[in-house]
Scaffold this active site. Sequence first.
Site: not given
Length: 214
Positions: A27, A82-84, A56
Amino acid sequence: MKIFMDTANVEEIREFADMGIVYGVTTNPSLIAKSGRTQAEVIPEICALIPGPVSAEVISQDCEGMVKEARELVKIADNVVVKIPCITEGLKAVKILAAEGIKTNVTLVFSLGQALLAARSGASYVSPFIGRLDDIGQDGSKLVEDMVKVFRNYQFKTEIIAASVRNMAHVDRMMLAGVDIATIPTKVLRELIKHELTDKGLAKFMEDYRNSLK
Ligand code: G3P
């Protein structure tokens, strides 16, 4: 090639999860906004449906803020990644999170150089955006083909998620490139299932079956 769904629409994910083809989900803030719901509502529901990685994205743009958000996001479920974003502060955050055993997906990657840095900072996944490179007249799929070669040469553990996939030709090239994962929007997944000769062939089989009963 593993298939991820690139959507925050829980109903769509449920539909494809039932076919057993979806390994993970990605997402981003735009997809969450499109779902008409909040990240806090959507991510737990997706994680309950899909046992594999569910990305996310953080909203902060400073290392401290990203790390803080990441630590909260991973409390939602064991499979949260965790999307960074691939910016200086983001890579600093990835290093800290990797040391804590928190999985990250470095996103908005548009060059081999960015991919190398993301892998070296300790990212679990790296997401090159192929459609957006096509949009500016470059060959986005070629970047992924090159990344696959480089990551193999150096035996990086970081997995490549081909993102910003817009059509079936992209999916074909990703498979041929040997990429680890393609994250595919629902519209393209629907197109992948269909073939006019399948529909035509099935109609003929049914017609012949009915005739055989006469
Ligand atoms: O996974 C990234 C993706 O959601 C971006 O796709 O089509 O907006 O470039 P697009």
